[in-house]
Design a protein around this motif. Structure first.
Motif, PDB file in Angstrom:
ATOM      1  N   ARG A 197       0.681  -1.229  -0.009  1.00 21.53           N
ATOM      2  CA  ARG A 197       0.122   0.084   0.061  1.00 21.53           C
ATOM      3  C   ARG A 197       0.762   1.074   0.125  1.00 21.53           C
ATOM      4  N   TRP A 198       1.725   1.202   0.934  1.00 25.79           N
ATOM      5  CA  TRP A 198       2.855   2.344   0.884  1.00 25.79           C
ATOM      6  C   TRP A 198       4.162   1.833   1.561  1.00 25.79           C
ATOM      7  N   ILE A 199       5.001   2.861   1.272  1.00 27.40           N
ATOM      8  CA  ILE A 199       6.408   2.555   1.849  1.00 27.40           C
ATOM      9  C   ILE A 199       7.120   3.804   2.484  1.00 27.40           C
ATOM     10  N   ASP A 200       7.574   3.694   3.534  1.00 28.40           N
ATOM     11  CA  ASP A 200       8.330   4.888   4.040  1.00 28.40           C
ATOM     12  C   ASP A 200       9.606   4.468   4.571  1.00 28.40           C
ATOM     13  N   ALA A 201      10.382   5.473   4.774  1.00 32.00           N
ATOM     14  CA  ALA A 201      11.830   5.212   5.200  1.00 32.00           C
ATOM     15  C   ALA A 201      11.926   5.481   6.678  1.00 32.00           C
ATOM     16  N   ALA A 202      12.999   4.526   7.009  1.00 38.58           N
ATOM     17  CA  ALA A 202      13.150   4.568   8.834  1.00 38.58           C
ATOM     18  C   ALA A 202      14.515   4.434   8.774  1.00 38.58           C
ATOM     19  N   GLY A 203      15.369   5.407   8.581  1.00 36.88           N
ATOM     20  CA  GLY A 203      16.882   5.436   8.505  1.00 36.88           C
ATOM     21  C   GLY A 203      17.397   4.700   7.567  1.00 36.88           C
ATOM     22  N   ASP A 204      18.045   3.471   7.811  1.00 40.24           N
ATOM     23  CA  ASP A 204      18.686   2.732   6.669  1.00 40.24           C
ATOM     24  C   ASP A 204      17.610   1.375   6.152  1.00 40.24           C
ATOM     25  N   TYR A 205      16.548   1.532   6.419  1.00 43.06           N
ATOM     26  CA  TYR A 205      15.674   0.569   6.326  1.00 43.06           C
ATOM     27  C   TYR A 205      14.387   1.081   5.798  1.00 43.06           C
ATOM     28  N   MET A 206      13.264   0.236   5.089  1.00 43.43           N
ATOM     29  CA  MET A 206      12.295   0.628   4.580  1.00 43.43           C
ATOM     30  C   MET A 206      11.249   0.087   5.020  1.00 43.43           C
ATOM     31  N   CYS A 207      10.110   0.537   5.504  1.00 39.05           N
ATOM     32  CA  CYS A 207       8.976   0.238   6.057  1.00 39.05           C
ATOM     33  C   CYS A 207       7.959  -0.264   4.934  1.00 39.05           C
ATOM     34  N   VAL A 208       7.584  -1.441   4.767  1.00 35.18           N
ATOM     35  CA  VAL A 208       7.021  -1.897   3.453  1.00 35.18           C
ATOM     36  C   VAL A 208       5.303  -2.338   4.136  1.00 35.18           C
ATOM     37  N   HIS A 209       4.351  -1.418   3.793  1.00 38.29           N
ATOM     38  CA  HIS A 209       3.267  -1.589   4.514  1.00 38.29           C
ATOM     39  C   HIS A 209       2.217  -2.417   3.396  1.00 38.29           C
ATOM     40  N   THR A 210       1.310  -3.353   4.170  1.00 36.61           N
ATOM     41  CA  THR A 210       0.584  -4.142   3.420  1.00 36.61           C
ATOM     42  C   THR A 210      -0.756  -4.030   4.228  1.00 36.61           C
ATOM     43  N   ASP A 211      -1.957  -4.820   3.574  1.00 32.02           N
ATOM     44  CA  ASP A 211      -3.203  -4.715   4.450  1.00 32.02           C
ATOM     45  C   ASP A 211      -2.992  -5.470   5.864  1.00 32.02           C
ATOM     46  N   GLN A 212      -2.167  -6.442   5.716  1.00 34.48           N
ATOM     47  CA  GLN A 212      -2.056  -7.211   6.915  1.00 34.48           C
ATOM     48  C   GLN A 212      -0.759  -6.878   7.782  1.00 34.48           C
ATOM     49  N   GLU A 213       0.136  -6.391   7.352  1.00 34.57           N
ATOM     50  CA  GLU A 213       1.308  -6.242   8.300  1.00 34.57           C
ATOM     51  C   GLU A 213       2.419  -5.158   7.496  1.00 34.57           C
ATOM     52  N   THR A 214       3.352  -5.013   8.447  1.00 32.47           N
ATOM     53  CA  THR A 214       4.470  -4.122   8.006  1.00 32.47           C
ATOM     54  C   THR A 214       5.908  -4.724   8.016  1.00 32.47           C
ATOM     55  N   HIS A 215       6.399  -4.720   6.869  1.00 33.25           N
ATOM     56  CA  HIS A 215       7.680  -5.613   6.712  1.00 33.25           C
ATOM     57  C   HIS A 215       9.054  -4.553   6.934  1.00 33.25           C
ATOM     58  N   ILE A 216       9.896  -4.936   7.163  1.00 29.75           N
ATOM     59  CA  ILE A 216      11.198  -4.144   7.237  1.00 29.75           C
ATOM     60  C   ILE A 216      12.115  -4.965   6.210  1.00 29.75           C
ATOM     61  N   VAL A 217      12.659  -3.764   5.531  1.00 31.06           N
ATOM     62  CA  VAL A 217      13.791  -4.267   4.577  1.00 31.06           C
ATOM     63  C   VAL A 217      14.762  -3.230   4.492  1.00 31.06           C
ATOM     64  N   ARG A 218      16.017  -3.890   4.607  1.00 33.87           N
ATOM     65  CA  ARG A 218      17.159  -3.024   4.441  1.00 33.87           C
ATOM     66  C   ARG A 218      17.601  -2.842   3.274  1.00 33.87           C
ATOM     67  N   ILE A 219      17.103  -1.497   2.789  1.00 31.01           N
ATOM     68  CA  ILE A 219      17.391  -1.136   1.377  1.00 31.01           C
ATOM     69  C   ILE A 219      17.186   0.419   1.257  1.00 31.01           C
ATOM     70  N   THR A 220      17.852   0.904   0.228  1.00 30.15           N
ATOM     71  CA  THR A 220      17.791   2.431   0.078  1.00 30.15           C
ATOM     72  C   THR A 220      16.458   2.693  -0.580  1.00 30.15           C
ATOM     73  N   MET A 221      15.936   3.616  -0.266  1.00 28.50           N
ATOM     74  CA  MET A 221      14.587   4.374  -1.116  1.00 28.50           C
ATOM     75  C   MET A 221      14.916   4.435  -2.593  1.00 28.50           C
ATOM     76  N   LYS A 222      16.244   4.941  -2.976  1.00 29.75           N
ATOM     77  CA  LYS A 222      16.384   4.969  -4.209  1.00 29.75           C
ATOM     78  C   LYS A 222      16.441   3.540  -5.073  1.00 29.75           C
ATOM     79  N   LYS A 223      17.117   2.457  -4.610  1.00 31.92           N
ATOM     80  CA  LYS A 223      17.288   1.274  -4.978  1.00 31.92           C
ATOM     81  C   LYS A 223      15.955   0.641  -5.055  1.00 31.92           C
ATOM     82  N   LEU A 224      15.027   0.809  -4.068  1.00 34.03           N
ATOM     83  CA  LEU A 224      14.008   0.201  -4.136  1.00 34.03           C
ATOM     84  C   LEU A 224      12.955   0.797  -4.974  1.00 34.03           C
TER      85      LEU A 224
END
Length: 275
Positions: free
Chosen positions: A185-212
């Motif tokens: 649904r949406w993605i926001d940055a948290a330091g060196d990590y990205m918070c990837v939000h779905t209907d069910q949960e939020t996943h934490i991914v170690r990747i830069t915003m530019k690369k994602l």
């Protein structure tokens, strides 16, 4: 049965040349009448034999495949099929009106599809010729190989894309799982990590915003803030705020602020989607 189309085949690798010849000889609609191992020889054979089709490798001694086609005058230019181990030249090849772009090693089934395409071009009264032109245009705009688009057309699957369709992430048990991009649904940055939000949960991914962002379809995921991407298909409404900012509603009590640097672009995008 109509007369077979004549073909010249060109490759600087003897084994590849012989393999291509043997496979084409199993296709009755094509007759191989000449073969060459470099660009200059290919041009000479086209002048001498005037083949209907030229199966042409891209990387050749001397003139490369693109230069061979550019060197041939339009009145003797055969229908061109590029056969290459490298996919990065496909767009340039189709800009030269190539019939097809076949990746090595070309198996018999793939070459038979190519010959079907050649016959459609050779007999423009056939209704399938229009289908090929449409697939070619779609391939050029999307970067998706025509062969893949043909397979898609015969299936019930969504249109393929050159963008990533799944993210590989680690769940709470540190296991790698595949997350379908369409569920984000949406993605926001948290330091060196990205918070990837779905209907069910939020996943934490170690990747830069530019690369994602580079892995996602820019027509679907739009930047609304320097640290936020949103799936535009999830937007329910937009409300204007002060200072040229706005607020997006995604449902389930989720609201995202659009900074003024991106607000006008998002507003135009949503207006364009209105019926």
């Amino acid at each position: 049965m109509s007369k077979a189309l004549t073909a010249v085949i060109v490759d600087d690798e003897p084994l590849a040349l012989e393999g291509l010849k043997l496979r084409l000889e199993k296709i009755p609609e094509i007759e191989v009448i000449g073969q060459a191992s470099d660009g200059d020889e290919a041009i000479n054979l086209c002048h001498e034999l005037c083949p209907d089709v030229l199966f042409l490798d891209l990387r050749l001694p001397g003139l490369n495949g693109i230069e061979v086609v550019q060197s041939l005058q339009s009145d003797i230019l055969p229908m061109v099929v590029f056969v290459s181990a490298y996919g990065e030249y496909a767009l340039e090849a189709f800009e030269l009106n190539a019939i097809d772009y076949v990746l090595k090693p070309a198996n018999l089934g793939r070459l038979q599809k190519t010959v079907e395409r050649i016959l459609q071009r050779h007999n423009p009264q056939q209704p399938n010729n229009e289908k090929f032109r449409l697939l070619k245009a779609l391939g050029e705009s999307s970067g998706i190989p025509i062969s893949e688009l043909e397979n898609w057309l015969e299936s019930n699957q969504p249109l393929p894309t050159s963008f990533c369709q799944e993210l590989v992430i680690k769940n709470s048990d540190n296991e790698k799982v595949f997350l379908p991009v369409k569920e984000i649904r949406w993605i926001d940055a948290a330091g060196d990590y990205m918070c990837v939000h779905t209907d069910q949960e939020t996943h934490i991914v170690r990747i830069t915003m530019k690369k994602l962002e580079s892995q996602l379809d820019e027509r679907v995921f739009k930047r609304i803030h320097k640290s936020t991407l949103v799936n535009i298909n999830c937007i329910k409404s937009i409300r204007s705020l002060r200072n040229s900012e706005s607020l997006l509603e995604l449902g389930d009590d989720v609201h995202l602020k659009v900074s003024r640097n991106y607000s006008s672009a998002i507003q135009e995008l949503l207006e364009s989607k209105q019926v």
